[in-house]
Design a protein around this motif. Sequence first.
Motif, PDB file in Angstrom:
ATOM      1  N   THR A   1       6.146  -0.998   7.819  1.00 32.14           N
ATOM      2  CA  THR A   1       6.008   0.297   7.168  1.00 32.14           C
ATOM      3  C   THR A   1       7.365   0.751   6.649  1.00 32.14           C
ATOM      4  O   THR A   1       8.405   0.411   7.210  1.00 32.14           O
ATOM      5  CB  THR A   1       5.475   1.366   8.144  1.00 32.14           C
ATOM      6  OG1 THR A   1       6.390   1.495   9.237  1.00 32.14           O
ATOM      7  CG2 THR A   1       4.122   0.977   8.695  1.00 32.14           C
TER       8      THR A   1
ATOM      9  N   VAL B   1       3.337  -1.040   4.049  1.00 31.78           N
ATOM     10  CA  VAL B   1       2.775   0.292   3.847  1.00 31.78           C
ATOM     11  C   VAL B   1       3.906   1.294   3.616  1.00 31.78           C
ATOM     12  O   VAL B   1       4.819   1.399   4.431  1.00 31.78           O
ATOM     13  CB  VAL B   1       1.951   0.738   5.072  1.00 31.78           C
ATOM     14  CG1 VAL B   1       1.416   2.150   4.863  1.00 31.78           C
ATOM     15  CG2 VAL B   1       0.794  -0.222   5.323  1.00 31.78           C
TER      16      VAL B   1
ATOM     17  N   LEU C   1      -7.623  -1.498   2.416  1.00 34.87           N
ATOM     18  CA  LEU C   1      -7.281  -2.428   3.479  1.00 34.87           C
ATOM     19  C   LEU C   1      -8.311  -3.558   3.487  1.00 34.87           C
ATOM     20  O   LEU C   1      -7.982  -4.740   3.556  1.00 34.87           O
ATOM     21  CB  LEU C   1      -7.298  -1.688   4.816  1.00 34.87           C
ATOM     22  CG  LEU C   1      -6.581  -2.383   5.952  1.00 34.87           C
ATOM     23  CD1 LEU C   1      -5.130  -2.625   5.582  1.00 34.87           C
ATOM     24  CD2 LEU C   1      -6.678  -1.553   7.210  1.00 34.87           C
TER      25      LEU C   1
ATOM     26  N   PHE D   1      -7.652   4.511   1.790  1.00 29.81           N
ATOM     27  CA  PHE D   1      -6.759   3.604   2.519  1.00 29.81           C
ATOM     28  C   PHE D   1      -7.564   2.488   3.169  1.00 29.81           C
ATOM     29  O   PHE D   1      -7.234   1.306   3.057  1.00 29.81           O
ATOM     30  CB  PHE D   1      -5.991   4.392   3.579  1.00 29.81           C
ATOM     31  CG  PHE D   1      -5.047   3.561   4.402  1.00 29.81           C
ATOM     32  CD1 PHE D   1      -3.716   3.439   4.025  1.00 29.81           C
ATOM     33  CD2 PHE D   1      -5.481   2.918   5.549  1.00 29.81           C
ATOM     34  CE1 PHE D   1      -2.843   2.672   4.783  1.00 29.81           C
ATOM     35  CE2 PHE D   1      -4.615   2.150   6.302  1.00 29.81           C
ATOM     36  CZ  PHE D   1      -3.294   2.025   5.917  1.00 29.81           C
TER      37      PHE D   1
ATOM     38  N   LEU E   1       1.397  -7.275   4.887  1.00 27.78           N
ATOM     39  CA  LEU E   1       1.096  -5.943   4.359  1.00 27.78           C
ATOM     40  C   LEU E   1       2.317  -5.037   4.522  1.00 27.78           C
ATOM     41  O   LEU E   1       2.923  -4.982   5.584  1.00 27.78           O
ATOM     42  CB  LEU E   1      -0.092  -5.332   5.114  1.00 27.78           C
ATOM     43  CG  LEU E   1      -0.472  -3.915   4.721  1.00 27.78           C
ATOM     44  CD1 LEU E   1      -0.979  -3.866   3.286  1.00 27.78           C
ATOM     45  CD2 LEU E   1      -1.515  -3.350   5.669  1.00 27.78           C
TER      46      LEU E   1
ATOM     47  N   MET F   1       0.829  -1.210   0.000  1.00 28.64           N
ATOM     48  CA  MET F   1       0.000   0.000   0.000  1.00 28.64           C
ATOM     49  C   MET F   1       0.864   1.261   0.000  1.00 28.64           C
ATOM     50  O   MET F   1       1.670   1.480   0.895  1.00 28.64           O
ATOM     51  CB  MET F   1      -0.876   0.004   1.243  1.00 28.64           C
ATOM     52  CG  MET F   1      -1.689   1.255   1.401  1.00 28.64           C
ATOM     53  SD  MET F   1      -3.403   1.028   1.010  1.00 28.64           S
ATOM     54  CE  MET F   1      -3.916  -0.025   2.351  1.00 28.64           C
TER      55      MET F   1
END
Lengths: 371, 371
Positions: A165, A141, A128, A124, A139, A85
């Motif tokens: 992240t 990000v 998700l 977002f 995931l 993402m």
Amino acid sequence: MAAEAVIPVKRQSGKNQAVTMRDVAQASGFSPATVSIVLNNAPLARYIAPTTKKRIEEVAKKLGYRPNIMARFLRSRRSHSVGVMFFDITDPFCTPVLRGIENALYQSSYVPIFADAHNQKNRFERYLEMLLEHHVEALIVVANWLFVDIHLLADLSKRNITAATIGWEMPGDSVSSVMVDNEAGGRLALEHLHQLGHRKIAFIRGPKMLIDSAPRWKGIQKFAHSSGLEIDPALVLQLPDSFDPNSGFEGGYRFTEELLQKKKRFTALMAFDDLTALGAIRALTRAGVKVPEHCSVVGFDDVPLSSLAAPSLTTVRQPLEAMGNLAVNIVMEGVNAGLEKRDWNISQHKMNPELVIRDSTRAAALTGSDD
Amino acid sequence: MAAEAVIPVKRQSGKNQAVTMRDVAQASGFSPATVSIVLNNAPLARYIAPTTKKRIEEVAKKLGYRPNIMARFLRSRRSHSVGVMFFDITDPFCTPVLRGIENALYQSSYVPIFADAHNQKNRFERYLEMLLEHHVEALIVVANWLFVDIHLLADLSKRNITAATIGWEMPGDSVSSVMVDNEAGGRLALEHLHQLGHRKIAFIRGPKMLIDSAPRWKGIQKFAHSSGLEIDPALVLQLPDSFDPNSGFEGGYRFTEELLQKKKRFTALMAFDDLTALGAIRALTRAGVKVPEHCSVVGFDDVPLSSLAAPSLTTVRQPLEAMGNLAVNIVMEGVNAGLEKRDWNISQHKMNPELVIRDSTRAAALTGSDD
DNA sequence: TTGTATGCGTTATCAA
DNA sequence: TTGATAACGCATACAA
């Protein structure tokens, strides 16, 4: 615009007949179970006769058998996909990161499901949702500011989905993260200017919203303090918060104009990031201040266009591809740990930045010698 | 480089307990079949009592029910995913296209599976394999040159997977495609220079390998012919074939140096694409030829960095985002047609380019007046 | 108007 | 060393 010529051509139609495991079983004369064991090289494959293995593999290849990931998921709970993402893919920062992620995932035969939040919170969240529906195993990000509630996390860890992240870390220490060492980077940039003999330096700081801004500035202050360099507050501006990743250019341009109007002399300018630096260079050039002859400019990030700019930009490189890579390794570790029912560690990484010297900086001694 | 500080934090563990349709059925007191019918708004939903519907929907929401796409696929053969294959995401051309694709897909609640061939044939094929395993419902290929055999097609249509290409079209007319009208674009660029009064114009043509090269050149020749403009063969160079999308910059630089060495005067240069143009500008600037004062330069594509360059680049814009959008619409049409067992048309689209005038071109009358 | 039963392609457990 | 069978979560034909 975008009116178009359409050339319709011919028709299509067809039947979708994928070859299944049962087909392989039948064709090879063994049972589906055996085929499964062989083709997955499962533990029990140890006990299967080599001739059987060979036969099955041959038949599978001849028939062009491809495992059906969907069906497999129902039993094994493995989707072989990872959600990736981005807060805004338009940010030039993102492309090398994407490349790094994609490449690492490819090595593990995982597939990235791409999502771009366009900097919108609801987008977002919708993505998700979609990623969860697709049962991504992990995931990643990529973001540099925060609008994400902590509770999204809960949802993830409840579902046992490892997350990491890049370019931003969750408050607290609940999610793994990969960032550049911003403080070291800020220091690196200023040190470079200082070594070149610059003493009157202007600064365009990053927006408060961005997590990078504060530590970079801290690195700058620390170096200034330790080297006895004085920072003139009149030469320090801070970009306003904005959701458009390309607004840095505009901001750099406007703020540099503002700096020039103050009639306070400076021989170097340190910009928050590369786009800001490029904007600054344009403003300087327009005002007749040549870069680097009259003023050195240094950026941050080393996005792909920085080496192409005129003049090419001296900057602090973030190892973007490596960061993408590392994030994948982190989540894969989580995935594997989950599979083996081990616990694993969340970790927060700070990558070392690297100074890249190009054409936009030069020694202060030479500054002004050209006019 | 990229040594790093790791801060291990805390441990994780958890149970993956997704709520299933049966859970909703039980909690609501109806059967799974009814729940399925209601939640999918299937044709039979017409006959379900409104109160029942409401109850089921409430319970589903309260429990946080999310359909399992994988299980659903097994029955419906719909994965709600589309493969998006880039030949090289590093090409700045690709980012806006990706954005366009992503956005259109998002509108339809489809998810893009991202693949990047790194310009390698075997990687392309491996990814194709992976995308098939993931049962993408359609495939979009973003490329500007060809290494793909025709037979890959067969595989796709055999499996009833609609495909579309962007920036390149399959020989023959077997796959839908979206391209810019290169001939019109070439014409547009030259026309612009001609209108500005330029008559001595240098050209850096694109590599033979790229499908764009020939039609752009054709557009140039046609305009030259119709307007009586003479093209000096000594001022025409052609870039060599290369797999690196960023090699255009280097090529533009080198070839412009070469052009300058010929000592043949030219007041404008038309580059194959923006990167080439940027390389050319650097070479000109290095040689003391100012752009646009001494020489105008025009590019092609309008990639994101073109507006940021110094000087900002006059160029022919491809509607990249719209092209991504259109490609999605095309394949979605195919997907829907397949679902409804209709036939549909393959189509080849040529989008209109648009001239974007910025700072790298100016009237020939003014050329040279600054020095 | 709603429920039961079945099968999609795999994998895992057990039995042979 | 291999085979029969059940189950994963969902959608549909058919029964009620």
